[in-house]
Design a protein around this motif. Structure first.
Motif, PDB file in Angstrom:
ATOM      1  N   GLY A 213       0.673  -1.290   0.293  1.00  0.00           N
ATOM      2  CA  GLY A 213       0.120  -0.054  -0.142  1.00  0.00           C
ATOM      3  C   GLY A 213       0.898   1.320  -0.145  1.00  0.00           C
ATOM      4  O   GLY A 213       0.390   1.950  -0.018  1.00  0.00           O
ATOM      5  N   ARG A 214       1.946   1.375   0.223  1.00  0.00           N
ATOM      6  CA  ARG A 214       3.170   2.367  -0.345  1.00  0.00           C
ATOM      7  C   ARG A 214       2.963   2.618  -1.356  1.00  0.00           C
ATOM      8  O   ARG A 214       2.900   2.282  -2.358  1.00  0.00           O
ATOM      9  CB  ARG A 214       4.133   2.478   0.263  1.00  0.00           C
ATOM     10  N   GLU A 215       3.218   4.511  -2.168  1.00  0.00           N
ATOM     11  CA  GLU A 215       3.549   4.586  -2.914  1.00  0.00           C
ATOM     12  C   GLU A 215       4.874   5.365  -2.601  1.00  0.00           C
ATOM     13  O   GLU A 215       5.263   6.078  -2.314  1.00  0.00           O
ATOM     14  CB  GLU A 215       2.438   6.346  -3.518  1.00  0.00           C
ATOM     15  N   LYS A 216       5.000   5.469  -4.405  1.00  0.00           N
ATOM     16  CA  LYS A 216       6.028   6.285  -4.626  1.00  0.00           C
ATOM     17  C   LYS A 216       5.716   6.910  -5.893  1.00  0.00           C
ATOM     18  O   LYS A 216       5.677   6.345  -6.526  1.00  0.00           O
ATOM     19  CB  LYS A 216       8.035   5.224  -5.019  1.00  0.00           C
ATOM     20  N   ALA A 217       7.149   8.104  -5.740  1.00  0.00           N
ATOM     21  CA  ALA A 217       6.946   9.173  -7.135  1.00  0.00           C
ATOM     22  C   ALA A 217       8.259   8.263  -8.400  1.00  0.00           C
ATOM     23  O   ALA A 217       8.752   8.733  -6.979  1.00  0.00           O
ATOM     24  CB  ALA A 217       7.142  10.332  -7.163  1.00  0.00           C
ATOM     25  N   VAL A 218       7.893   8.283  -9.334  1.00  0.00           N
ATOM     26  CA  VAL A 218       8.939   7.863 -10.217  1.00  0.00           C
ATOM     27  C   VAL A 218       8.595   9.011 -11.979  1.00  0.00           C
ATOM     28  O   VAL A 218       7.650   9.120 -11.629  1.00  0.00           O
ATOM     29  CB  VAL A 218       9.233   6.200 -10.670  1.00  0.00           C
ATOM     30  N   LEU A 219       9.695   9.172 -11.664  1.00  0.00           N
ATOM     31  CA  LEU A 219      10.214   9.981 -13.531  1.00  0.00           C
ATOM     32  C   LEU A 219       9.060   9.271 -14.552  1.00  0.00           C
ATOM     33  O   LEU A 219       9.379   8.046 -14.379  1.00  0.00           O
ATOM     34  CB  LEU A 219      11.021  10.536 -13.918  1.00  0.00           C
ATOM     35  N   ASN A 220       8.311  10.189 -15.027  1.00  0.00           N
ATOM     36  CA  ASN A 220       7.477  10.308 -16.419  1.00  0.00           C
ATOM     37  C   ASN A 220       8.407   9.016 -17.589  1.00  0.00           C
ATOM     38  O   ASN A 220       9.595   9.607 -17.796  1.00  0.00           O
ATOM     39  CB  ASN A 220       6.992  10.647 -16.438  1.00  0.00           C
ATOM     40  N   PRO A 221       8.955   7.920 -17.546  1.00  0.00           N
ATOM     41  CA  PRO A 221      10.075   7.508 -18.937  1.00  0.00           C
ATOM     42  C   PRO A 221       9.472   7.869 -20.026  1.00  0.00           C
ATOM     43  O   PRO A 221       9.930   7.901 -20.907  1.00  0.00           O
ATOM     44  CB  PRO A 221       9.680   5.897 -18.622  1.00  0.00           C
ATOM     45  N   SER A 222       8.298   8.778 -20.143  1.00  0.00           N
ATOM     46  CA  SER A 222       8.048   8.889 -21.883  1.00  0.00           C
ATOM     47  C   SER A 222       8.525   9.405 -22.357  1.00  0.00           C
ATOM     48  O   SER A 222       8.793   9.974 -23.241  1.00  0.00           O
ATOM     49  CB  SER A 222       6.316   8.234 -21.369  1.00  0.00           C
ATOM     50  N   THR A 223       8.705  10.570 -21.131  1.00  0.00           N
ATOM     51  CA  THR A 223       9.890  11.743 -21.799  1.00  0.00           C
ATOM     52  C   THR A 223      11.222  11.355 -22.155  1.00  0.00           C
ATOM     53  O   THR A 223      11.371  12.256 -22.956  1.00  0.00           O
ATOM     54  CB  THR A 223       9.945  12.629 -20.128  1.00  0.00           C
ATOM     55  N   GLU A 224      11.956  10.403 -21.496  1.00  0.00           N
ATOM     56  CA  GLU A 224      12.892  10.258 -21.456  1.00  0.00           C
ATOM     57  C   GLU A 224      13.048   9.208 -23.360  1.00  0.00           C
ATOM     58  O   GLU A 224      14.093   9.754 -24.361  1.00  0.00           O
ATOM     59  CB  GLU A 224      13.548   9.434 -20.663  1.00  0.00           C
ATOM     60  N   LEU A 225      12.106   8.912 -23.308  1.00  0.00           N
ATOM     61  CA  LEU A 225      12.207   7.776 -24.908  1.00  0.00           C
ATOM     62  C   LEU A 225      11.788   8.748 -25.525  1.00  0.00           C
ATOM     63  O   LEU A 225      12.001   8.650 -26.800  1.00  0.00           O
ATOM     64  CB  LEU A 225      10.293   6.806 -24.435  1.00  0.00           C
ATOM     65  N   LEU A 226      10.665   9.634 -25.495  1.00  0.00           N
ATOM     66  CA  LEU A 226      10.268  10.928 -26.549  1.00  0.00           C
ATOM     67  C   LEU A 226      11.385  11.525 -27.117  1.00  0.00           C
ATOM     68  O   LEU A 226      12.021  11.623 -28.819  1.00  0.00           O
ATOM     69  CB  LEU A 226       8.880  11.968 -26.446  1.00  0.00           C
ATOM     70  N   ARG A 227      12.239  11.611 -26.271  1.00  0.00           N
ATOM     71  CA  ARG A 227      13.398  12.942 -26.526  1.00  0.00           C
ATOM     72  C   ARG A 227      14.310  11.441 -27.317  1.00  0.00           C
ATOM     73  O   ARG A 227      15.044  12.336 -27.899  1.00  0.00           O
ATOM     74  CB  ARG A 227      14.125  12.901 -25.036  1.00  0.00           C
ATOM     75  N   THR A 228      14.846  11.038 -26.983  1.00  0.00           N
ATOM     76  CA  THR A 228      15.593   9.349 -27.355  1.00  0.00           C
ATOM     77  C   THR A 228      15.360   9.403 -28.913  1.00  0.00           C
ATOM     78  O   THR A 228      16.003   9.754 -29.647  1.00  0.00           O
ATOM     79  CB  THR A 228      15.849   8.230 -26.953  1.00  0.00           C
ATOM     80  N   GLY A 229      14.001   9.224 -28.861  1.00  0.00           N
ATOM     81  CA  GLY A 229      13.820   8.498 -29.876  1.00  0.00           C
ATOM     82  C   GLY A 229      13.232  10.285 -31.460  1.00  0.00           C
ATOM     83  O   GLY A 229      13.833   9.916 -32.472  1.00  0.00           O
ATOM     84  N   SER A 230      13.255  11.078 -30.536  1.00  0.00           N
ATOM     85  CA  SER A 230      13.806  12.913 -31.259  1.00  0.00           C
ATOM     86  C   SER A 230      14.986  12.739 -32.497  1.00  0.00           C
ATOM     87  O   SER A 230      15.452  12.629 -33.040  1.00  0.00           O
ATOM     88  CB  SER A 230      13.396  13.568 -30.670  1.00  0.00           C
ATOM     89  N   ILE A 231      16.182  12.226 -30.859  1.00  0.00           N
ATOM     90  CA  ILE A 231      17.494  12.382 -31.528  1.00  0.00           C
ATOM     91  C   ILE A 231      18.128  11.399 -32.954  1.00  0.00           C
ATOM     92  O   ILE A 231      18.958  11.621 -32.695  1.00  0.00           O
ATOM     93  CB  ILE A 231      18.231  12.588 -29.693  1.00  0.00           C
ATOM     94  N   LEU A 232      17.826  10.639 -32.375  1.00  0.00           N
ATOM     95  CA  LEU A 232      17.769   9.130 -33.201  1.00  0.00           C
ATOM     96  C   LEU A 232      17.459   9.683 -34.084  1.00  0.00           C
ATOM     97  O   LEU A 232      18.796   9.594 -35.444  1.00  0.00           O
ATOM     98  CB  LEU A 232      17.435   7.867 -32.473  1.00  0.00           C
ATOM     99  N   SER A 233      16.031  10.045 -34.632  1.00  0.00           N
ATOM    100  CA  SER A 233      15.461  10.608 -36.182  1.00  0.00           C
ATOM    101  C   SER A 233      17.038  11.620 -36.509  1.00  0.00           C
ATOM    102  O   SER A 233      16.997  11.418 -38.100  1.00  0.00           O
ATOM    103  CB  SER A 233      14.424  10.713 -35.658  1.00  0.00           C
ATOM    104  N   ARG A 234      17.288  12.139 -35.964  1.00  0.00           N
ATOM    105  CA  ARG A 234      17.688  13.058 -36.371  1.00  0.00           C
ATOM    106  C   ARG A 234      18.979  12.880 -37.079  1.00  0.00           C
ATOM    107  O   ARG A 234      19.178  13.838 -37.246  1.00  0.00           O
ATOM    108  CB  ARG A 234      17.971  14.808 -35.223  1.00  0.00           C
ATOM    109  N   LEU A 235      19.554  12.659 -35.572  1.00  0.00           N
ATOM    110  CA  LEU A 235      21.480  11.847 -36.472  1.00  0.00           C
ATOM    111  C   LEU A 235      21.441  10.894 -37.715  1.00  0.00           C
ATOM    112  O   LEU A 235      22.144  10.486 -38.141  1.00  0.00           O
ATOM    113  CB  LEU A 235      21.810  11.250 -34.605  1.00  0.00           C
ATOM    114  N   LEU A 236      20.231   9.911 -37.806  1.00  0.00           N
ATOM    115  CA  LEU A 236      20.334   9.216 -38.957  1.00  0.00           C
ATOM    116  C   LEU A 236      19.530   9.841 -40.194  1.00  0.00           C
ATOM    117  O   LEU A 236      19.626   9.181 -40.947  1.00  0.00           O
ATOM    118  CB  LEU A 236      19.477   7.544 -38.098  1.00  0.00           C
ATOM    119  N   LYS A 237      19.112  11.457 -39.874  1.00  0.00           N
ATOM    120  CA  LYS A 237      18.040  11.940 -40.926  1.00  0.00           C
ATOM    121  C   LYS A 237      19.251  11.725 -42.161  1.00  0.00           C
ATOM    122  O   LYS A 237      20.398  12.543 -42.520  1.00  0.00           O
ATOM    123  CB  LYS A 237      17.938  13.656 -40.577  1.00  0.00           C
ATOM    124  N   GLY A 238      19.022  11.644 -43.309  1.00  0.00           N
ATOM    125  CA  GLY A 238      19.408  12.247 -44.381  1.00  0.00           C
ATOM    126  C   GLY A 238      20.683  11.166 -44.975  1.00  0.00           C
ATOM    127  O   GLY A 238      21.064  10.755 -46.052  1.00  0.00           O
TER     128      GLY A 238
END
Length: 314
Positions: A213-238
Motif C-alpha cells: 500500500g505504499r506509494e513512490k514517485a518515479v519520473l515519467n519514462p515517456s519523456t526520456e523515450l520521446l527525447r531519445t527517439g527524436s534525437i535518434l531520428s535527427r542523427l540518422l536523418k539523410g
C-alpha cells in the motif's frame, strides 16, 4: 548473446572500427565455445576414469592440447596491434587446473558458465581499447538489465546502454537503444518492487503502488523515450537508413496501468515481458548493412571519458 557496443560515456572498441569488431565477436565466440566444449568433454572423461576426481598431471598430453598460442602483449602494444585472443585473457594462457576445475562437465551448466565468462569480457571490450581504459561503475558491473539483455538477445543485436552522445555541442545521455537487423528499439525499464503497480499519466511523475500500500514517485519514462527517439531520428536523418524506431516501456517485475499511453509508445509489463523477449530470441535474421551503418553513425557521436593505459604513458 547480443553485442554491447556502448555503455554510457565509456570508451568502446566498437567506436574505433565497428565493422571489424562486430564480425570478430561472432568468430571468437564460436572458437571459444568449441574450446570449452572440448575441455568439458575432457573433464567428463577424467571424472569417469579417476572415480570422480578430475586431477591429472599438468604436463600430460591431454592438458597440452588445450594450450592456446599466446601472443606477447608487449609486442602487440609496441606494434600497436591488438591480438584477437586478448579479448579472452582468461583463456589465452595454458589451461591450468584452477580454470579446469571451474568448468562444469554437465553440458547444460556449461552454457551458463560460458555466457557469464563471455559477458565479463564484453564489459571489458565496451570500456577499453588497446591504449585507453574507462572505469565501469559498480552499478554497471552489477546491472541485471544489461546482463539479461546481453545474455538473452541474439548475436545480431547491438546494445547501446544509456549512451552519452554529442548532440548540438552538448553531451546527452539517452535511453537504452538496441539495434536489430529489422528495427531499432528505444527502451526505458521500470524496476519496481515485486508485483507493484506503476500508474501511468501524462504528468512529470508516475506513481508506484507497492503490495503493502505504499506509494513512490518515479519520473515519467515517456519523456526520456520521446527525447531519445527524436534525437535518434535527427542523427540518422539523410543517411538513407530505413529502420523503424520503436519506443518501449518495460517492467520485468511490476504491472503498468496506463490505458492510453502517448502515440508510438508500447507498454510491456511483467505479464508480457517474457513474450517480448521470446520473440526477440526467435529473430534469426543476420546482421544487416543498414544496421551496421546505423551503429557506425551513432557511435561517431559517442562521448568517451577514459585514461591512458600505464604502458602507453612513457
Amino acid at each position: 548473446m547480443a553485442q554491447i557496443i556502448k555503455i554510457q560515456d565509456c570508451i568502446s572498441r566498437y567506436e574505433q572500427d565497428p565493422y571489424h569488431y562486430m564480425n570478430q565477436y561472432i568468430r571468437l565466440k564460436k572458437q571459444r565455445w568449441q574450446l570449452l566444449t572440448e575441455m568439458a568433454r575432457e573433464k567428463e572423461e577424467r571424472l569417469f576414469h579417476n572415480g570422480g576426481t578430475a586431477s591429472e598431471d599438468t604436463d600430460s598430453p591431454k592438458k597440452k592440447k588445450f594450450s592456446l598460442k599466446r601472443k606477447k602483449e608487449t609486442s602487440d602494444i609496441n606494434n600497436g596491434i591488438e591480438a584477437d585472443d586478448q579479448w579472452f585473457n582468461g583463456l589465452e594462457e595454458d589451461v591450468d587446473e584452477r580454470l579446469f576445475a571451474r568448468i562444469p562437465a554437465d553440458r547444460k551448466e556449461l552454457a551458463s558458465f560460458f555466457k557469464e565468462h563471455l559477458y565479463q569480457f564484453q564489459l571489458k571490450w565496451a570500456s577499453s581499447t588497446i591504449s585507453d581504459i574507462s572505469s565501469l561503475s559498480r552499478e554497471i558491473k552489477n546491472d541485471k538489465i544489461l546482463q539479461i539483455l546481453a545474455q538473452q538477445l541474439p548475436d545480431s543485436y547491438f546494445i547501446m546502454y544509456h549512451p552519452v552522445l554529442q548532440v548540438n555541442q552538448a553531451a546527452v545521455e539517452l535511453s537504452i537503444m538496441i539495434l536489430t537487423p529489422l528495427e531499432i528499439y528505444c527502451i526505458s525499464f521500470l524496476e519496481g518492487d515485486k508485483e507493484s503497480a506503476f500508474i501511468g499519466s501524462k504528468d512529470r511523475f508516475w506513481k508506484e503502488k507497492t503490495v503493502r500500500g505504499r506509494e513512490k514517485a518515479v519520473l515519467n519514462p515517456s519523456t526520456e523515450l520521446l527525447r531519445t527517439g527524436s534525437i535518434l531520428s535527427r542523427l540518422l536523418k539523410g543517411s538513407e537508413i530505413e529502420l523503424p524506431v520503436r519506443k518501449l516501456i518495460i517492467s520485468r517485475t511490476s504491472y503498468i496501468d496506463y490505458p492510453e499511453p502517448p502515440y508510438g509508445i508500447e507498454i510491456y509489463d511483467r505479464r508480457q515481458w517474457h513474450e517480448w523477449l521470446a520473440r526477440q530470441q526467435k529473430n534469426f535474421a543476420p546482421i544487416k548493412n543498414q544496421e551496421l551503418k546505423a551503429a557506425k553513425i551513432l557511435l561517431s557521436y559517442g562521448v568517451s571519458e577514459s585514461t591512458r593505459r600505464e604502458e602507453w604513458l612513457d
